[in-house]
Motif scaffolding. Structure first.
Motif, mmCIF file in Angstrom:
data_model
loop_
_atom_site.group_PDB
_atom_site.id
_atom_site.type_symbol
_atom_site.label_atom_id
_atom_site.label_comp_id
_atom_site.label_asym_id
_atom_site.label_seq_id
_atom_site.Cartn_x
_atom_site.Cartn_y
_atom_site.Cartn_z
ATOM 1 N N PRO A 1 40.841 32.711 38.594
ATOM 2 C CA PRO A 1 41.151 33.760 37.635
ATOM 3 C C PRO A 1 39.910 34.420 37.023
ATOM 4 O O PRO A 1 39.916 35.599 36.754
ATOM 5 C CB PRO A 1 41.983 33.066 36.572
ATOM 6 N N GLU A 2 38.851 33.632 36.804
ATOM 7 C CA GLU A 2 37.652 34.205 36.186
ATOM 8 C C GLU A 2 37.012 35.251 37.103
ATOM 9 O O GLU A 2 36.620 36.327 36.649
ATOM 10 C CB GLU A 2 36.646 33.097 35.861
ATOM 11 N N ARG A 3 36.933 34.939 38.381
ATOM 12 C CA ARG A 3 36.354 35.903 39.335
ATOM 13 C C ARG A 3 37.231 37.143 39.430
ATOM 14 O O ARG A 3 36.729 38.271 39.470
ATOM 15 C CB ARG A 3 36.190 35.263 40.707
ATOM 16 N N ALA A 4 38.531 36.941 39.476
ATOM 17 C CA ALA A 4 39.449 38.079 39.529
ATOM 18 C C ALA A 4 39.296 38.951 38.293
ATOM 19 O O ALA A 4 39.316 40.189 38.383
ATOM 20 C CB ALA A 4 40.890 37.587 39.661
ATOM 21 N N LYS B 1 36.595 39.348 36.485
ATOM 22 C CA LYS B 1 35.332 40.093 36.594
ATOM 23 C C LYS B 1 35.476 41.257 37.574
ATOM 24 O O LYS B 1 34.969 42.353 37.320
ATOM 25 C CB LYS B 1 34.200 39.163 37.021
ATOM 26 N N LEU B 2 36.157 41.034 38.678
ATOM 27 C CA LEU B 2 36.379 42.112 39.646
ATOM 28 C C LEU B 2 37.236 43.218 39.034
ATOM 29 O O LEU B 2 36.998 44.400 39.276
ATOM 30 C CB LEU B 2 37.026 41.568 40.919
ATOM 31 N N ALA C 1 35.162 45.380 36.837
ATOM 32 C CA ALA C 1 34.399 46.344 37.643
ATOM 33 C C ALA C 1 35.301 47.483 38.113
ATOM 34 O O ALA C 1 34.915 48.659 38.051
ATOM 35 C CB ALA C 1 33.753 45.637 38.832
ATOM 36 N N ALA C 2 36.499 47.154 38.568
ATOM 37 C CA ALA C 2 37.444 48.191 39.020
ATOM 38 C C ALA C 2 37.814 49.114 37.869
ATOM 39 O O ALA C 2 37.911 50.340 38.051
ATOM 40 C CB ALA C 2 38.699 47.544 39.600
ATOM 41 N N PHE C 3 37.994 48.554 36.701
ATOM 42 C CA PHE C 3 38.322 49.366 35.537
ATOM 43 C C PHE C 3 37.183 50.338 35.229
ATOM 44 O O PHE C 3 37.405 51.528 34.990
ATOM 45 C CB PHE C 3 38.601 48.470 34.323
ATOM 46 N N ILE D 1 44.159 51.894 35.876
ATOM 47 C CA ILE D 1 45.534 51.456 35.628
ATOM 48 C C ILE D 1 45.839 50.190 36.409
ATOM 49 O O ILE D 1 46.376 49.217 35.863
ATOM 50 C CB ILE D 1 46.536 52.580 35.962
ATOM 51 N N TYR D 2 45.464 50.169 37.677
ATOM 52 C CA TYR D 2 45.722 48.971 38.475
ATOM 53 C C TYR D 2 44.913 47.781 37.980
ATOM 54 O O TYR D 2 45.395 46.645 38.005
ATOM 55 C CB TYR D 2 45.456 49.235 39.952
ATOM 56 N N ALA D 3 43.697 48.019 37.518
ATOM 57 C CA ALA D 3 42.901 46.922 36.955
ATOM 58 C C ALA D 3 43.590 46.357 35.715
ATOM 59 O O ALA D 3 43.632 45.137 35.527
ATOM 60 C CB ALA D 3 41.490 47.405 36.620
ATOM 61 N N LEU D 4 44.145 47.219 34.889
ATOM 62 C CA LEU D 4 44.870 46.748 33.701
ATOM 63 C C LEU D 4 46.104 45.938 34.095
ATOM 64 O O LEU D 4 46.417 44.917 33.459
ATOM 65 C CB LEU D 4 45.258 47.927 32.815
#
Length: 131
Positions: free
Chosen positions: A1-4, A6-7, A10-12, A25-28
């Motif tokens: 979950p921590e890596r996800a 962080k990714l 970055a996407a946000f 939106i998808y990052a949220l």
């Protein structure tokens, strides 16, 4: 979950620099899912509401998977004991509008029944409207 997480941060950030914020939106939405999985429904609500408000602000039905964004808002709100019905109803409404645009009856049926999330949204909506 921590890596996800962080990714998704970055996407946000990348999404926020674009003129169309689909990535944000998808990052949220992903952060909503991570927060729910981590047992932090209050944080999930914050992410989900922000994502859903961005979808509603556009109200164009051009965002791929708008119903997914609104479904996760419904899930997050339900997780904290709040009324998620408006989110679910909006997800269902957008799903049905998208389905109506599909000319082929077979393809429309597949869109509504073969996509697990679409099938779930329909079932939840029917269950709540039948109650």
């Amino acid at each position: 979950p921590e890596r996800a997480d962080k990714l998704n941060d970055a996407a946000f950030a990348i999404g926020e620099t674009a003129s169309v914020h689909y990535g944000s939106i998808y990052a949220l939405v992903n952060k909503t899912r991570i927060a729910l999985a981590a047992g932090d429904p209050a944080q999930a609500v914050q992410f989900a509401v922000e994502a859903a408000n961005r979808v509603r602000a556009r109200d164009t039905l051009t965002l791929v998977r708008e119903e997914q964004v609104l479904y996760w808002e419904y899930c997050a709100l339900q997780a904290v004991g709040q009324d998620g019905w408006p989110s679910l109803a909006d997800a269902h409404r957008r799903l049905m509008i998208a389905a109506e645009r599909i000319e082929s009856p077979a393809m429309r049926q597949s869109f509504l029944e073969a996509v697990p999330l679409h099938r779930l949204i329909k079932a939840l909506y029917c269950d709540q409207t039948a109650a």
